[in-house]
Write a protein that holds these residues in place. Structure first.
Motif, PDB file in Angstrom:
ATOM      1  N   TYR A   1      68.399  26.887   7.867  1.00 16.71           N
ATOM      2  CA  TYR A   1      69.758  27.265   8.337  1.00 16.71           C
ATOM      3  C   TYR A   1      70.116  26.530   9.535  1.00 16.71           C
ATOM      4  CZ  TYR A   1      73.127  30.165  10.849  1.00 16.71           C
ATOM      5  OH  TYR A   1      74.262  30.604  11.583  1.00 16.71           O
ATOM      6  N   LEU A   2      68.994  26.509  10.597  1.00 17.81           N
ATOM      7  CA  LEU A   2      69.123  25.555  11.861  1.00 17.81           C
ATOM      8  C   LEU A   2      69.459  24.129  11.705  1.00 17.81           C
ATOM      9  CD1 LEU A   2      66.767  27.509  14.311  1.00 17.81           C
ATOM     10  CD2 LEU A   2      69.059  27.754  14.089  1.00 17.81           C
ATOM     11  N   GLU A   3      68.754  23.613  10.452  1.00 13.53           N
ATOM     12  CA  GLU A   3      68.996  22.094  10.162  1.00 13.53           C
ATOM     13  C   GLU A   3      70.419  21.999   9.827  1.00 13.53           C
ATOM     14  OE1 GLU A   3      66.109  20.988   7.498  1.00 13.53           O
ATOM     15  OE2 GLU A   3      64.301  21.193   8.659  1.00 13.53           O
TER      16      GLU A   3
ATOM     17  N   ALA B   1      67.689  37.319  15.229  1.00 20.21           N
ATOM     18  CA  ALA B   1      67.508  38.137  13.998  1.00 20.21           C
ATOM     19  C   ALA B   1      66.024  38.503  13.471  1.00 20.21           C
ATOM     20  CB  ALA B   1      68.261  37.218  12.787  1.00 20.21           C
ATOM     21  N   ASN B   2      65.945  39.676  12.583  1.00 22.83           N
ATOM     22  CA  ASN B   2      64.698  39.855  12.053  1.00 22.83           C
ATOM     23  C   ASN B   2      64.530  38.940  10.884  1.00 22.83           C
ATOM     24  OD1 ASN B   2      66.238  41.052  10.019  1.00 22.83           O
ATOM     25  ND2 ASN B   2      66.010  43.048  10.727  1.00 22.83           N
ATOM     26  N   GLU B   3      63.303  39.106  10.489  1.00 22.26           N
ATOM     27  CA  GLU B   3      62.661  38.129   9.225  1.00 22.26           C
ATOM     28  C   GLU B   3      63.628  38.207   8.180  1.00 22.26           C
ATOM     29  OE1 GLU B   3      60.550  35.831   9.195  1.00 22.26           O
ATOM     30  OE2 GLU B   3      60.497  36.328  11.394  1.00 22.26           O
ATOM     31  N   GLU B   4      64.203  39.541   7.796  1.00 20.14           N
ATOM     32  CA  GLU B   4      65.076  39.407   6.453  1.00 20.14           C
ATOM     33  C   GLU B   4      66.338  39.013   6.733  1.00 20.14           C
ATOM     34  OE1 GLU B   4      67.312  43.453   4.174  1.00 20.14           O
ATOM     35  OE2 GLU B   4      65.463  43.674   5.398  1.00 20.14           O
ATOM     36  N   VAL B   5      66.984  38.868   7.956  1.00 25.02           N
ATOM     37  CA  VAL B   5      68.138  38.279   8.323  1.00 25.02           C
ATOM     38  C   VAL B   5      67.865  36.800   8.027  1.00 25.02           C
ATOM     39  CG1 VAL B   5      69.984  37.812   9.869  1.00 25.02           C
ATOM     40  CG2 VAL B   5      69.207  40.172   9.356  1.00 25.02           C
ATOM     41  N   LYS B   6      66.721  36.330   8.784  1.00 23.92           N
ATOM     42  CA  LYS B   6      66.471  35.011   8.725  1.00 23.92           C
ATOM     43  C   LYS B   6      66.476  34.371   7.468  1.00 23.92           C
ATOM     44  CE  LYS B   6      64.278  34.792  13.448  1.00 23.92           C
ATOM     45  NZ  LYS B   6      63.048  34.772  13.894  1.00 23.92           N
ATOM     46  N   GLN B   7      65.492  34.996   6.642  1.00 18.07           N
ATOM     47  CA  GLN B   7      65.487  34.443   5.245  1.00 18.07           C
ATOM     48  C   GLN B   7      66.747  34.519   4.485  1.00 18.07           C
ATOM     49  OE1 GLN B   7      62.573  37.388   3.343  1.00 18.07           O
ATOM     50  NE2 GLN B   7      60.858  36.475   4.300  1.00 18.07           N
ATOM     51  N   ALA B   8      67.876  35.427   4.791  1.00 13.85           N
ATOM     52  CA  ALA B   8      69.131  35.496   4.219  1.00 13.85           C
ATOM     53  C   ALA B   8      69.754  34.238   4.659  1.00 13.85           C
ATOM     54  CB  ALA B   8      69.954  36.689   4.361  1.00 13.85           C
TER      55      ALA B   8
ATOM     56  N   ASP C   1      68.670  31.437   5.769  1.00 11.79           N
ATOM     57  CA  ASP C   1      67.908  30.155   5.264  1.00 11.79           C
ATOM     58  C   ASP C   1      68.330  30.074   3.634  1.00 11.79           C
ATOM     59  OD1 ASP C   1      66.756  29.349   7.476  1.00 11.79           O
ATOM     60  OD2 ASP C   1      64.731  30.254   7.087  1.00 11.79           O
ATOM     61  N   LYS C   2      68.519  31.141   3.101  1.00 11.25           N
ATOM     62  CA  LYS C   2      68.673  31.164   1.602  1.00 11.25           C
ATOM     63  C   LYS C   2      70.455  30.556   1.238  1.00 11.25           C
ATOM     64  CE  LYS C   2      68.577  34.000  -2.556  1.00 11.25           C
ATOM     65  NZ  LYS C   2      68.387  35.254  -3.033  1.00 11.25           N
ATOM     66  N   ASN C   3      71.059  31.038   2.322  1.00 12.30           N
ATOM     67  CA  ASN C   3      72.527  30.669   2.233  1.00 12.30           C
ATOM     68  C   ASN C   3      72.825  29.673   3.257  1.00 12.30           C
ATOM     69  OD1 ASN C   3      72.952  32.692   0.245  1.00 12.30           O
ATOM     70  ND2 ASN C   3      72.859  34.256   1.647  1.00 12.30           N
ATOM     71  N   ALA C   4      72.162  28.814   3.531  1.00 12.22           N
ATOM     72  CA  ALA C   4      72.321  27.741   4.534  1.00 12.22           C
ATOM     73  C   ALA C   4      73.372  26.724   3.901  1.00 12.22           C
ATOM     74  CB  ALA C   4      70.915  26.995   5.028  1.00 12.22           C
TER      75      ALA C   4
END
Length: 94
Positions: free
Chosen positions: A4-6, A32-39, A41-44
């Motif tokens: 996401y950051l990339e 953000a918590n881990e769940e939000v970070k994964q979401a 990253d998944k939708n980046a």
């Protein structure tokens, strides 16, 4: 670095005027918590494309309005010229 950051960094490189958006995205991601970070990253990729399209649509609208403003100014100049010509003709007729 997360995907996401990339993608947000890529967006900043493509659209330098959006640097503050990158820093906001980084701040949101870090808080953000881990769940939000994964979401995120998944939708980046989807978020990246959406941000890119949103900005290009905005630029198209701005260009459209700028063209219309130019036409309006041109119309005003033509009307001013016509009124001047009519004034001159009427002053010569008197």
């Amino acid at each position: 670095m997360s995907k996401y950051l990339e993608k947000m960094k890529e967006l900043t490189l493509l659209l330098p005027e959006n640097k503050t958006d990158y820093f906001k995205s980084m701040s949101v991601y870090n808080k953000a918590n881990e769940e939000v970070k994964q979401a995120l990253d998944k939708n980046a990729e989807l978020l990246f494309i959406n941000a890119l399209n949103t900005d290009s649509n905005f630029q198209k609208k701005v260009l459209f309005y700028l063209k219309n403003i130019n036409l309006f100014i041109l119309l005003l100049l033509v009307l001013m010229f016509l009124s001047f010509v009519m004034y001159m003709v009427s002053s010569f007729m008197s």
